[in-house]
Design an enzyme around this catalytic site. Structure first.
Site, PDB file in Angstrom:
ATOM      1  N   TYR A 100      10.578   9.287 -15.649  1.00 46.06           N
ATOM      2  CA  TYR A 100      10.064   7.930 -15.717  1.00 46.06           C
ATOM      3  C   TYR A 100      11.147   6.872 -15.913  1.00 46.06           C
ATOM      4  O   TYR A 100      10.856   5.740 -16.171  1.00 46.06           O
ATOM      5  CB  TYR A 100       8.991   7.831 -16.806  1.00 46.06           C
ATOM      6  CG  TYR A 100       8.219   6.547 -16.733  1.00 46.06           C
ATOM      7  CD1 TYR A 100       7.577   6.174 -15.557  1.00 46.06           C
ATOM      8  CD2 TYR A 100       8.162   5.686 -17.805  1.00 46.06           C
ATOM      9  CE1 TYR A 100       6.894   4.982 -15.468  1.00 46.06           C
ATOM     10  CE2 TYR A 100       7.474   4.496 -17.736  1.00 46.06           C
ATOM     11  CZ  TYR A 100       6.838   4.140 -16.562  1.00 46.06           C
ATOM     12  OH  TYR A 100       6.164   2.951 -16.479  1.00 46.06           O
ATOM     13  N   TRP A 102      13.429   5.447 -17.933  1.00 47.82           N
ATOM     14  CA  TRP A 102      13.934   4.609 -19.014  1.00 47.82           C
ATOM     15  C   TRP A 102      15.022   5.294 -19.826  1.00 47.82           C
ATOM     16  O   TRP A 102      15.486   4.753 -20.837  1.00 47.82           O
ATOM     17  CB  TRP A 102      12.793   4.227 -19.966  1.00 47.82           C
ATOM     18  CG  TRP A 102      12.003   3.049 -19.537  1.00 47.82           C
ATOM     19  CD1 TRP A 102      10.742   3.053 -19.014  1.00 47.82           C
ATOM     20  CD2 TRP A 102      12.379   1.664 -19.613  1.00 47.82           C
ATOM     21  NE1 TRP A 102      10.317   1.781 -18.762  1.00 47.82           N
ATOM     22  CE2 TRP A 102      11.303   0.900 -19.118  1.00 47.82           C
ATOM     23  CE3 TRP A 102      13.530   1.014 -20.054  1.00 47.82           C
ATOM     24  CZ2 TRP A 102      11.346  -0.489 -19.052  1.00 47.82           C
ATOM     25  CZ3 TRP A 102      13.556  -0.377 -19.989  1.00 47.82           C
ATOM     26  CH2 TRP A 102      12.468  -1.112 -19.486  1.00 47.82           C
TER      27      TRP A 102
END
Length: 755
Positions: A100, A102
């Site tokens: 994802y 981040w």
């Protein structure tokens, strides 16, 4: 020891090694508002670090339960052999790349890019699309304005707003806590200063939110009932229509479908006129205040902005669409400081004046597998292989996933209904996770591979509106046996015969030089002269060349068509109407939120002030915010008194999906009937059949309470911003916290594991 340059999603800074394997940090010298989140850097040496590759004992022995098993430490060769064998035996479509993005602010050590690049060399994988943050808008806005970036990235700077705008109407607010963070970081956090100074510059601010602190001092607070912003927008729009304050020419020449929307406002089809009085009965604001605000909006240059939070609820398409329609009725779209924007106050780079340009990017290669899911459908995919679902006019089918490979993310933070996610994570044959820390995601994996943090590797970093490109020097030696994601994938690629394709013959430092040099050549073609890599690396940073601001809506106002079917703003979309989705009609519509006498309080699960999502939750800043070790929950004193709750009490939040403990903070800034529990507390489940869902999160993760349902059939976006709950004092002694220590880990015995 001297300070070295680096950057993070919460900003460029300087760092140096300190005693005990930890780190000292200080803000960038050019940053007017360094982020408090820098204090969480001490998490790098926390006892929860994964020290060595570990394999779940039950997986080795053909049993056990993910999330509660003990682990066996193994050597890197054994761990990589195990992962390679699982990849070798699993069809590519049955491998889900669950990253994802981040994990790191660096452009090379971007976990999602590294994972997908590696998997693409061995035949591809099933991936996800869009984001939890803005997945609803990413699907909706292309239908309305042709390109989501037009209103999400190419918005006016704060300087333009200060110079030209009379009134900012901020649906969802302009929360200062969100301005520290942006993907890749910022060297100068100018937005935090700019927003705070707006009211002093003569710009009026109307902050529409159930939370008073969602706006700066001096703003006028409109305490709207949660999930009713659309009703308020329609009441404002009806007032503009009824009092002939709308811009007929703009609606005729630059929009399509206003006649349909106007009929809806007048109630010509459903018999309900969307008047200010009608809206007042829903949103909790006086009808006279609604009419006065509409008149004020029409009297000067007005900017309508909708926060990202409003599209993360059921029917989240509607506040974005209704906000756009409201701005269109004012006729100021494309004018400096006026019109519509989506995201001011939601992210640190929206409204920044830095150059918006392409940054150095690691190529991911081509994925031969066409299978994908909307990002928030991961539990549905794992639980219901072969089931059909709707998505943006398509009828799609969930693939059958046998191996989940997660690198750079924590779904047990950002996904909804964590008890349901636990059931979903029990389905695949194998789950592989790269993690620096023993998060809940690592504890629910079969093979856990320890990875370095940003401070333990070299990279180059910048945000998309950053003023500088940063040479991210390595500050610390890797903790334990941690390796970079790239090194792990290289080890797997060597075992699977794709090392040359994966590396293209380059070392990690050579990759940094290559990405920089290619980017430098692109800028040279634009006439910019940038230093060679060696000079850049020695200097630690370079100032990004300026770029003229793009104002696509200004060009549209001058006559350039949008990339929509009509070439105009689509206030009524024949395309969306043609999909026939009851939960997303063809024009902005009031779709009432769920209410329940059983669950009388509306939980707002917003972004935390003390960390980025779940990153840094074991850091000092985040830990200092806890109450009795639990995540703080804000509650209005009236609601607290009705339940016998005092400041500092441990309380239990629950509904029919789950339950969690938190520490009570009584707060007048929170509207009655609302409780606020930030996301990101590390999920710490205690098995308890008496609890809804069978577990109690003893730490305070709100996603045990949020529903795993989409915003609508159109976008299948995340709807985790709000939930209905009840709150009560915890009876008896609260169960102990366990997330601050690793799971039980057995000493490695490679021979027995290999056997």
């Amino acid at each position: 020891m001297s300070w070295s340059p680096t950057t993070s999603h919460w900003g460029a800074h300087r760092a140096r090694a300190a005693t005990g394997g930890t780190v000292e940090v200080t803000g960038h010298p050019d940053d007017p508002a360094p982020a408090d989140l820098l204090r969480n850097a001490d998490a790098v040496a926390h006892p929860t670090r994964v020290r060595a590759p570990a394999v779940r004992r039950g997986w080795l022995e053909g049993g056990g339960v993910r999330g509660s098993d003990e682990f066996v430490e193994v050597g890197w060769d054994t761990a990589l052999d195990l992962v390679a064998e699982q990849l070798r035996r699993t069809p590519n479509e049955a491998v889900f790349a669950g990253s994802y993005g981040w994990a790191s602010a660096g452009r090379f050590h971007h976990a999602q890019s590294q994972l997908r690049r590696f998997l693409n060399t061995i035949g591809g994988c099933t991936t996800s699309r869009n984001t939890y943050s803005t997945g609803t808008s990413e699907v909706l806005l292309p239908h309305l304005v042709g390109d989501a970036d037009i209103v999400m990235r190419h918005c006016d700077t704060w300087d333009t707003v200060r110079e030209h705008t009379d009134l900012v109407v901020a649906f969802g607010g302009l929360s200062a806590k969100n301005l520290s963070v942006t993907p890749g970081g910022l060297t100068r956090h100018s937005s935090a200063v700019a927003v705070g100074s707006l009211t002093g510059s003569g710009v009026e601010l109307a902050v529409i939110s159930p939370l008073a602190d969602d706006g700066p001092p001096g703003a006028r607070w409109y305490p709207v009932t949660p999930a009713t912003d659309v009703a308020l927008m329609l009441g404002l729009a009806h007032t503009l229509l009824a009092e002939d304050l709308h811009d007929r020419e703009f609606l005729t020449t630059r929009c399509t479908g206003f006649d349909v929307f106007a009929e809806y406002l007048r109630g010509m089809r459903d018999g309900v006129a969307k008047t200010a009085d009608w809206a007042a009965g829903i949103c909790g604001l006086p009808a006279d205040d609604i009419r006065a605000l509409a008149r004020r909006m029409a009297a000067g240059r007005t900017l309508v902005t909708v926060s990202w939070s409003l599209q993360r609820i059921r029917h989240g398409e509607q506040p974005v669409w209704a906000g756009l329609a409201l701005a269109a009725m004012l006729g100021q779209i494309g004018l400096p400081g006026g019109g519509f924007a989506h995201g001011y106050g939601s992210m640190g780079d929206i409204g920044e004046a830095g150059p918006l340009r392409q940054l150095p990017t690691l190529p991911q290669g081509r994925n031969p597998v066409s299978s994908f899911i909307p990002v928030a459908k991961v539990a549905d995919m794992l639980l219901h292989p072969g089931q059909e679902y709707d998505y943006d006019g398509q009828r799609r089918t969930f693939p059958e996933i046998r191996l989940v490979y997660w690198a750079g993310g924590n779904p047990f933070h950002h996904h909804q209904d964590l008890n349901r996610l636990r059931r979903a994570f029990a389905v695949p044959e194998t789950i592989v996770v790269h993690e620096p820390h023993w998060t809940a995601t690592a504890r629910h994996a079969d093979i856990v591979l320890p990875v370095t943090t940003t401070l333990e590797r070299e990279d180059i970093g910048a945000g998309r509106r950053d003023t500088h490109l940063t040479a991210m020097h390595r500050i610390l030696d890797p903790v334990g046996q941690a390796r970079d994601d790239h090194d792990i994938f290289l080890g797997l690629a060597e075992r699977l015969g794709t090392a040359e394709e994966f590396t293209e013959g380059r070392s990690k430092r050579q990759w940094l030089e290559h990405l920089y040099s290619r980017w430098r050549a692109d800028l040279a073609a634009e006439g910019h002269d940038l230093p060679e890599f060696a000079e850049f690396w020695a200097a630690g940073q370079l100032r990004m060349p300026a770029t003229p601001p793009r104002r696509p809506l200004a060009a549209f106002r001058r006559g350039e068509p949008l990339a929509t079917p009509s070439g105009r703003i689509e206030l009524f979309s024949e395309t969306i109407a043609g999909f026939g989705y009851p939960d997303c009609p063809g024009h902005p519509t009031w779709l009432a939120p769920e209410i329940s006498d059983r669950w009388p309080l509306r939980l707002i699960a917003h972004q935390p002030r003390t960390r980025l999502h779940s990153q840094g939750d074991v850091g000092s800043l985040s830990q200092e915010s806890k109450v009795e070790g639990r995540e703080p929950v804000r509650i209005n004193p009236r609601d607290a008194a009705e339940r016998g709750i005092a400041e500092g009490d441990v309380v239990r939040l629950f509904n029919d999906r789950g339950a969690c403990l938190a520490g009570a903070r009584l707060c007048d800034d929170v509207s009655p009937g609302v409780v606020v529990l930030a996301t990101g507390a590390w999920f710490d489940p205690l098995e308890d059949p008496a609890q809804p869902g069978g577990t109690l999160c003893v730490h305070g993760n709100p996603n045990v309470l949020t529903a795993d349902v989409p915003t609508s059939s159109l976008s299948q976006g995340c709807s985790g911003q709000q939930a209905l709950v009840q709150v009560e004092r915890q009876h008896g002694e609260a169960p102990p916290l366990r997330y601050l220590a690793p799971p039980r880990i057995l000493g490695g015995d490679e021979q027995s594991v290999e056997a």
